[in-house]
Design a protein around this motif. Structure first.
Motif, PDB file in Angstrom:
ATOM      1  N   PRO A 218     -27.737  54.008   0.498  1.00 48.87           N
ATOM      2  CA  PRO A 218     -26.772  53.303  -0.362  1.00 48.87           C
ATOM      3  C   PRO A 218     -27.171  53.308  -1.840  1.00 48.87           C
ATOM      4  O   PRO A 218     -26.282  53.332  -2.714  1.00 48.87           O
ATOM      5  N   ALA A 219     -28.466  53.282  -2.153  1.00 47.68           N
ATOM      6  CA  ALA A 219     -28.868  53.309  -3.568  1.00 47.68           C
ATOM      7  C   ALA A 219     -28.442  54.627  -4.210  1.00 47.68           C
ATOM      8  O   ALA A 219     -28.010  54.659  -5.372  1.00 47.68           O
ATOM      9  N   TYR A 220     -28.537  55.702  -3.445  1.00 37.95           N
ATOM     10  CA  TYR A 220     -28.071  56.999  -3.952  1.00 37.95           C
ATOM     11  C   TYR A 220     -26.549  56.970  -4.140  1.00 37.95           C
ATOM     12  O   TYR A 220     -26.016  57.491  -5.131  1.00 37.95           O
ATOM     13  N   LEU A 221     -25.860  56.332  -3.213  1.00 39.47           N
ATOM     14  CA  LEU A 221     -24.392  56.258  -3.313  1.00 39.47           C
ATOM     15  C   LEU A 221     -23.958  55.445  -4.534  1.00 39.47           C
ATOM     16  O   LEU A 221     -22.916  55.719  -5.125  1.00 39.47           O
ATOM     17  N   LEU A 222     -24.784  54.458  -4.906  1.00 35.62           N
ATOM     18  CA  LEU A 222     -24.456  53.685  -6.115  1.00 35.62           C
ATOM     19  C   LEU A 222     -24.582  54.573  -7.352  1.00 35.62           C
ATOM     20  O   LEU A 222     -23.825  54.432  -8.311  1.00 35.62           O
ATOM     21  N   ARG A 223     -25.549  55.478  -7.298  1.00 35.82           N
ATOM     22  CA  ARG A 223     -25.735  56.389  -8.447  1.00 35.82           C
ATOM     23  C   ARG A 223     -24.746  57.549  -8.416  1.00 35.82           C
ATOM     24  O   ARG A 223     -24.421  58.111  -9.446  1.00 35.82           O
ATOM     25  N   SER A 224     -24.336  57.924  -7.228  1.00 37.40           N
ATOM     26  CA  SER A 224     -23.441  59.094  -7.059  1.00 37.40           C
ATOM     27  C   SER A 224     -22.244  58.706  -6.207  1.00 37.40           C
ATOM     28  O   SER A 224     -22.127  59.127  -5.053  1.00 37.40           O
ATOM     29  N   PRO A 225     -21.353  57.892  -6.761  1.00 39.52           N
ATOM     30  CA  PRO A 225     -20.247  57.351  -5.939  1.00 39.52           C
ATOM     31  C   PRO A 225     -19.361  58.427  -5.326  1.00 39.52           C
ATOM     32  O   PRO A 225     -18.757  58.190  -4.277  1.00 39.52           O
ATOM     33  N   SER A 226     -19.338  59.610  -5.923  1.00 40.46           N
ATOM     34  CA  SER A 226     -18.457  60.648  -5.354  1.00 40.46           C
ATOM     35  C   SER A 226     -18.963  61.096  -3.972  1.00 40.46           C
ATOM     36  O   SER A 226     -18.209  61.692  -3.205  1.00 40.46           O
ATOM     37  N   GLU A 227     -20.227  60.798  -3.653  1.00 39.04           N
ATOM     38  CA  GLU A 227     -20.786  61.183  -2.344  1.00 39.04           C
ATOM     39  C   GLU A 227     -20.402  60.197  -1.234  1.00 39.04           C
ATOM     40  O   GLU A 227     -20.698  60.433  -0.062  1.00 39.04           O
ATOM     41  N   LYS A 228     -19.768  59.101  -1.624  1.00 36.85           N
ATOM     42  CA  LYS A 228     -19.388  58.110  -0.598  1.00 36.85           C
ATOM     43  C   LYS A 228     -18.452  58.709   0.439  1.00 36.85           C
ATOM     44  O   LYS A 228     -18.465  58.305   1.593  1.00 36.85           O
ATOM     45  N   LYS A 229     -17.659  59.665   0.014  1.00 37.78           N
ATOM     46  CA  LYS A 229     -16.726  60.313   0.954  1.00 37.78           C
ATOM     47  C   LYS A 229     -17.502  60.922   2.118  1.00 37.78           C
ATOM     48  O   LYS A 229     -17.113  60.801   3.274  1.00 37.78           O
TER      49      LYS A 229
END
Ligand code: URA
Length: 245
Positions: A218-229
């Motif tokens: 999740p910390a990576y997803l906060l930095r790279s929100p486009s990867e949430k998909k």
């Protein structure tokens, strides 16, 4: 609305509820969906043919309770992380959880509160869990390293090795139906596979016979929100395991 469209709308709503946390999305407004309780998962997926290094020693003897494992950990001084920590962050959630999330190591908030994933990344993880129709009370959450690395640096191999028997013991006790490995450290440690998380994610693997889904931290997803998909695709695969008879 047809059943199919209704299902699609519910799924989209759940997804957007945590996608929106970066402020780039607008939540779908409307009544909350009625959701069914998770059901049994099917048999474990077979491990893929990826070369594995030598396994490290697994704790032997009878399976212990989580409390016993915590007691055995004690006021741990097995690695240098003990010097900078405020407290050990052992894990939290339901001891009978069918779904377990394994993260990397506590950050500042977790170190203060003694609970995993309570900071910004934790808030996103909570949304992810809820989007999956679970709650923090029904799952179990723990980390590869139980003490905060200084300045939130990555946990080092000796620190991971010192903590690993306790993670293994936790998982042996919990015997979940599915493990979600959050990020590189959880996935690579549990799978003994140094493949980058970008390639590990989204592929079912097996940890000691338990289906394991690696996904982004999740910390990576906060930095790279486009990867949430992509992370959502991974989590949907996990949800399917609980939905199929
Ligand atoms: N990141 C983790 O990997 N674990 C936590 O508990 C908090 C942040």
């Amino acid at each position: 609305m047809s059943d199919e469209l209704n299902d699609l709308a519910l799924e989209l709503r759940r997804h957007l509820a945590w996608q929106e946390s970066d402020g780039t999305r607008t939540i779908l407004r409307g009544p909350k969906p009625l959701v069914a309780a998770p059901t049994k998962a099917p048999a474990p997926a077979a491990a893929q043919n990826v070369p594995m290094p030598e396994p490290r020693p697994v704790p032997t003897g009878p399976v212990k309770t989580l409390d016993e494992i915590r007691q055995e950990l004690g006021d741990c001084k097995r690695c240098k992380l003990c010097h900078g920590r405020t407290q050990i962050v052992f894990g939290s959630g339901n001891p009978k959880a069918e779904l377990v999330f394994v993260g990397e190591a506590p950050g500042a908030d977790e170190d203060q509160q003694g609970v995993p994933f309570v900071g910004a990344a934790g808030q996103l993880l909570t949304k992810m869990i809820e989007a999956m129709k679970f709650s923090r009370d029904t799952v179990y959450i723990c980390n590869v390293a139980k003490c905060r690395p200084p300045n939130n640096r990555n946990p080092e191999p000796d620190e991971i090795a010192a903590c690993e028997p306790f993670l293994k013991a936790q998982l042996a006790t919990l015997q979940p139906k599915v493990i979600v490995a959050l990020g590189k450290f959880a996935a690579q440690t549990l799978l003994r596979d140094s493949t980058p998380i970008t390639r590990l994610r989204g592929q079912w693997r097996s940890y000691e016979g338990v289906p394991l889904m690696p996904t982004f931290h999740p910390a990576y997803l906060l930095r790279s929100p486009s990867e949430k998909k992509l992370a959502w695709l991974d989590l949907q695969q996990v949800m399917k395991r609980f939905e199929s008879p």
